[in-house]
Design a protein around this motif. Structure first.
Motif, PDB file in Angstrom:
ATOM      1  N   VAL A   1      -6.815   4.295  -4.804  1.00 25.84           N
ATOM      2  CA  VAL A   1      -6.948   3.618  -6.089  1.00 25.84           C
ATOM      3  C   VAL A   1      -7.147   2.152  -5.738  1.00 25.84           C
ATOM      4  CG1 VAL A   1      -5.835   2.949  -8.243  1.00 25.84           C
ATOM      5  CG2 VAL A   1      -5.487   5.258  -7.330  1.00 25.84           C
ATOM      6  N   GLU A   2      -8.307   1.615  -6.104  1.00 23.16           N
ATOM      7  CA  GLU A   2      -8.625   0.214  -5.811  1.00 23.16           C
ATOM      8  C   GLU A   2      -8.451  -0.591  -7.089  1.00 23.16           C
ATOM      9  OE1 GLU A   2     -12.579  -0.295  -4.231  1.00 23.16           O
ATOM     10  OE2 GLU A   2     -12.390   1.467  -2.961  1.00 23.16           O
ATOM     11  N   ILE A   3      -7.597  -1.580  -7.022  1.00 26.48           N
ATOM     12  CA  ILE A   3      -7.436  -2.483  -8.157  1.00 26.48           C
ATOM     13  C   ILE A   3      -8.038  -3.811  -7.747  1.00 26.48           C
ATOM     14  CG2 ILE A   3      -5.818  -3.635  -9.696  1.00 26.48           C
ATOM     15  CD1 ILE A   3      -4.017  -1.151  -9.369  1.00 26.48           C
ATOM     16  N   ASP A   4      -9.184  -4.089  -8.322  1.00 20.88           N
ATOM     17  CA  ASP A   4      -9.970  -5.284  -8.032  1.00 20.88           C
ATOM     18  C   ASP A   4      -9.565  -6.329  -9.066  1.00 20.88           C
ATOM     19  OD1 ASP A   4     -11.966  -7.129  -7.452  1.00 20.88           O
ATOM     20  OD2 ASP A   4     -13.602  -5.672  -7.570  1.00 20.88           O
ATOM     21  N   ALA A   5      -8.869  -7.358  -8.619  1.00 18.23           N
ATOM     22  CA  ALA A   5      -8.296  -8.326  -9.560  1.00 18.23           C
ATOM     23  C   ALA A   5      -8.169  -9.690  -8.901  1.00 18.23           C
ATOM     24  CB  ALA A   5      -6.907  -7.844  -9.999  1.00 18.23           C
ATOM     25  N   TYR A   6      -7.824 -10.649  -9.723  1.00 18.57           N
ATOM     26  CA  TYR A   6      -7.474 -11.951  -9.163  1.00 18.57           C
ATOM     27  C   TYR A   6      -6.015 -11.871  -8.728  1.00 18.57           C
ATOM     28  CZ  TYR A   6     -11.954 -13.678 -10.550  1.00 18.57           C
ATOM     29  OH  TYR A   6     -13.308 -13.839 -10.650  1.00 18.57           O
ATOM     30  N   GLU A   7      -5.756 -12.403  -7.549  1.00 16.31           N
ATOM     31  CA  GLU A   7      -4.441 -12.316  -6.925  1.00 16.31           C
ATOM     32  C   GLU A   7      -3.342 -12.629  -7.937  1.00 16.31           C
ATOM     33  OE1 GLU A   7      -3.014 -13.376  -2.493  1.00 16.31           O
ATOM     34  OE2 GLU A   7      -3.957 -14.991  -3.599  1.00 16.31           O
ATOM     35  N   ASN A   8      -2.361 -11.723  -7.996  1.00 17.85           N
ATOM     36  CA  ASN A   8      -1.296 -11.877  -8.971  1.00 17.85           C
ATOM     37  C   ASN A   8      -0.094 -11.060  -8.494  1.00 17.85           C
ATOM     38  OD1 ASN A   8       0.401 -11.619 -11.293  1.00 17.85           O
ATOM     39  ND2 ASN A   8      -1.355 -12.141 -12.575  1.00 17.85           N
ATOM     40  N   ASP A   9       1.028 -11.715  -8.273  1.00 24.53           N
ATOM     41  CA  ASP A   9       2.241 -11.038  -7.810  1.00 24.53           C
ATOM     42  C   ASP A   9       2.749  -9.999  -8.802  1.00 24.53           C
ATOM     43  OD1 ASP A   9       2.234 -12.504  -5.468  1.00 24.53           O
ATOM     44  OD2 ASP A   9       3.606 -14.032  -6.239  1.00 24.53           O
ATOM     45  N   ARG A  10       2.352 -10.135 -10.050  1.00 29.84           N
ATOM     46  CA  ARG A  10       2.837  -9.198 -11.064  1.00 29.84           C
ATOM     47  C   ARG A  10       2.292  -7.790 -10.846  1.00 29.84           C
ATOM     48  NH1 ARG A  10       2.005 -10.621 -16.358  1.00 29.84           N
ATOM     49  NH2 ARG A  10       3.590  -9.106 -16.879  1.00 29.84           N
ATOM     50  N   ILE A  11       1.132  -7.682 -10.180  1.00 29.73           N
ATOM     51  CA  ILE A  11       0.591  -6.347  -9.889  1.00 29.73           C
ATOM     52  C   ILE A  11       1.576  -5.584  -9.014  1.00 29.73           C
ATOM     53  CG2 ILE A  11      -1.252  -5.080  -8.704  1.00 29.73           C
ATOM     54  CD1 ILE A  11      -3.179  -7.295  -9.670  1.00 29.73           C
ATOM     55  N   THR A  12       2.085  -6.237  -7.970  1.00 32.75           N
ATOM     56  CA  THR A  12       3.028  -5.554  -7.087  1.00 32.75           C
ATOM     57  C   THR A  12       4.394  -5.358  -7.755  1.00 32.75           C
ATOM     58  OG1 THR A  12       3.583  -7.646  -5.995  1.00 32.75           O
ATOM     59  CG2 THR A  12       1.896  -6.270  -4.957  1.00 32.75           C
ATOM     60  N   GLU A  13       4.739  -6.219  -8.695  1.00 31.82           N
ATOM     61  CA  GLU A  13       5.977  -6.009  -9.450  1.00 31.82           C
ATOM     62  C   GLU A  13       5.882  -4.750 -10.288  1.00 31.82           C
ATOM     63  OE1 GLU A  13       6.784  -9.506 -11.793  1.00 31.82           O
ATOM     64  OE2 GLU A  13       6.788 -10.803 -10.025  1.00 31.82           O
ATOM     65  N   ILE A  14       4.701  -4.493 -10.834  1.00 33.37           N
ATOM     66  CA  ILE A  14       4.500  -3.331 -11.703  1.00 33.37           C
ATOM     67  C   ILE A  14       4.260  -2.060 -10.901  1.00 33.37           C
ATOM     68  CG2 ILE A  14       2.944  -2.340 -13.459  1.00 33.37           C
ATOM     69  CD1 ILE A  14       2.539  -5.308 -14.423  1.00 33.37           C
ATOM     70  N   LEU A  15       3.410  -2.128  -9.872  1.00 30.08           N
ATOM     71  CA  LEU A  15       3.000  -0.930  -9.133  1.00 30.08           C
ATOM     72  C   LEU A  15       3.672  -0.764  -7.776  1.00 30.08           C
ATOM     73  CD1 LEU A  15      -0.832  -1.016  -9.858  1.00 30.08           C
ATOM     74  CD2 LEU A  15       0.871   0.507 -10.864  1.00 30.08           C
TER      75      LEU A  15
ATOM     76  N   VAL B   1      -9.020 -10.337  -5.019  1.00 29.59           N
ATOM     77  CA  VAL B   1      -8.585  -9.418  -3.970  1.00 29.59           C
ATOM     78  C   VAL B   1      -8.672  -7.978  -4.476  1.00 29.59           C
ATOM     79  CG1 VAL B   1      -7.031 -11.078  -2.848  1.00 29.59           C
ATOM     80  CG2 VAL B   1      -6.146  -9.583  -4.619  1.00 29.59           C
ATOM     81  N   ILE B   2      -8.644  -7.051  -3.531  1.00 30.04           N
ATOM     82  CA  ILE B   2      -8.596  -5.635  -3.882  1.00 30.04           C
ATOM     83  C   ILE B   2      -7.296  -5.076  -3.322  1.00 30.04           C
ATOM     84  CG2 ILE B   2      -9.715  -3.385  -3.722  1.00 30.04           C
ATOM     85  CD1 ILE B   2     -12.366  -4.846  -3.292  1.00 30.04           C
TER      86      ILE B   2
ATOM     87  N   PHE C   1     -17.395   1.598   5.066  1.00 29.71           N
ATOM     88  CA  PHE C   1     -18.103   2.728   4.463  1.00 29.71           C
ATOM     89  C   PHE C   1     -17.410   4.041   4.799  1.00 29.71           C
ATOM     90  CE2 PHE C   1     -21.290   5.997   3.969  1.00 29.71           C
ATOM     91  CZ  PHE C   1     -21.894   5.652   2.780  1.00 29.71           C
ATOM     92  N   PHE C   2     -17.066   4.241   6.062  1.00 29.33           N
ATOM     93  CA  PHE C   2     -16.481   5.509   6.469  1.00 29.33           C
ATOM     94  C   PHE C   2     -15.024   5.655   6.054  1.00 29.33           C
ATOM     95  CE2 PHE C   2     -20.199   5.445   9.305  1.00 29.33           C
ATOM     96  CZ  PHE C   2     -20.783   6.615   8.839  1.00 29.33           C
ATOM     97  N   ASN C   3     -14.429   4.601   5.541  1.00 28.03           N
ATOM     98  CA  ASN C   3     -13.090   4.681   4.951  1.00 28.03           C
ATOM     99  C   ASN C   3     -13.154   4.665   3.431  1.00 28.03           C
ATOM    100  OD1 ASN C   3     -10.965   4.864   7.032  1.00 28.03           O
ATOM    101  ND2 ASN C   3     -12.106   3.121   7.857  1.00 28.03           N
ATOM    102  N   ALA C   4     -14.354   4.949   2.905  1.00 24.54           N
ATOM    103  CA  ALA C   4     -14.577   5.064   1.457  1.00 24.54           C
ATOM    104  C   ALA C   4     -14.228   3.783   0.707  1.00 24.54           C
ATOM    105  CB  ALA C   4     -13.818   6.269   0.878  1.00 24.54           C
ATOM    106  N   ARG C   5     -14.448   2.653   1.365  1.00 22.48           N
ATOM    107  CA  ARG C   5     -14.235   1.352   0.723  1.00 22.48           C
ATOM    108  C   ARG C   5     -15.633   0.804   0.385  1.00 22.48           C
ATOM    109  NH1 ARG C   5     -10.119  -1.435   4.795  1.00 22.48           N
ATOM    110  NH2 ARG C   5     -10.515  -3.231   3.459  1.00 22.48           N
ATOM    111  N   PHE C   6     -16.277   1.496  -0.546  1.00 25.06           N
ATOM    112  CA  PHE C   6     -17.692   1.290  -0.822  1.00 25.06           C
ATOM    113  C   PHE C   6     -18.013  -0.073  -1.432  1.00 25.06           C
ATOM    114  CE2 PHE C   6     -17.066   5.967  -1.112  1.00 25.06           C
ATOM    115  CZ  PHE C   6     -17.681   6.272   0.085  1.00 25.06           C
ATOM    116  N   TRP C   7     -17.126  -0.577  -2.282  1.00 25.61           N
ATOM    117  CA  TRP C   7     -17.384  -1.892  -2.870  1.00 25.61           C
ATOM    118  C   TRP C   7     -17.444  -2.952  -1.771  1.00 25.61           C
ATOM    119  CZ3 TRP C   7     -19.348  -3.942  -7.008  1.00 25.61           C
ATOM    120  CH2 TRP C   7     -19.239  -5.331  -7.174  1.00 25.61           C
ATOM    121  N   GLU C   8     -16.476  -2.916  -0.876  1.00 23.12           N
ATOM    122  CA  GLU C   8     -16.439  -3.896   0.205  1.00 23.12           C
ATOM    123  C   GLU C   8     -17.615  -3.726   1.167  1.00 23.12           C
ATOM    124  OE1 GLU C   8     -11.954  -4.826   1.360  1.00 23.12           O
ATOM    125  OE2 GLU C   8     -12.325  -2.683   0.997  1.00 23.12           O
ATOM    126  N   SER C   9     -18.007  -2.472   1.430  1.00 19.66           N
ATOM    127  CA  SER C   9     -19.158  -2.258   2.319  1.00 19.66           C
ATOM    128  C   SER C   9     -20.423  -2.829   1.684  1.00 19.66           C
ATOM    129  CB  SER C   9     -19.331  -0.778   2.677  1.00 19.66           C
ATOM    130  OG  SER C   9     -19.719   0.003   1.579  1.00 19.66           O
TER     131      SER C   9
END
Length: 146
Positions: free
Chosen positions: A37-51, A4-5, A67-75
């Motif tokens: 800030v895009e954090i591309d990672a494997y789903e992990n609840d600890r990311i939201t615990e930290i950030l 997920v991102i 693309f027009f929302n600057a989400r270039f990786w997903e586009s």
């Protein structure tokens, strides 16, 4: 595990967050900074615990919205799925140009300007080879539907 991102507000952290999260044994693939800030990672609840809670988590959307929302990786990923199954060579070249344009922006957001320039140059060369009847589609996609 699902990839997920997580999208956080720009300025919440910098690219060093990648190593900080990895030290916490979180499987982070990449961190990109552009509009978010895009954090591309494997789903992990600890990311939201930290950030804290992200603004949102990436999901399916149209190329144009991404693309027009600057989400270039997903586009890039969205178009790649279409490119893989497209049979028409002209349409494949058109899609490849858009994919390269998105990839160029990903590299630019990561500070890899030389790579970004090379990808942009390749995208423009594909665009210049497009038949004239496809050019209006290109302009409509990028200029009239922001």
């Amino acid at each position: 595990m699902k990839r997920v991102i997580y999208f956080y507000p720009k300025g919440c952290c910098d690219v060093s967050i990648k190593e900080k999260l990895r030290k916490e044994e979180i499987n982070v693939i990449d961190v990109r900074i552009c509009k978010y800030v895009e954090i591309d990672a494997y789903e992990n609840d600890r990311i939201t615990e930290i950030l804290g809670n992200p603004l949102f988590i990436g999901g399916k959307d149209s190329f144009e919205n991404l693309f027009f929302n600057a989400r270039f990786w997903e586009s890039h990923e969205t178009l790649e799925e279409k490119w893989k199954i497209e049979k028409d060579e002209k349409k494949r070249k058109y899609l490849q140009a858009l994919i390269l344009l998105s990839a160029s922006m990903v590299k630019y957001c990561k500070g890899e300007k030389e790579v970004s320039d090379l990808l942009l140059e390749k995208a423009l060369s594909f665009i210049s080879e497009l038949p004239e009847e496809l050019l209006p589609l290109f302009y409509i996609t990028f200029c009239l539907n922001p």
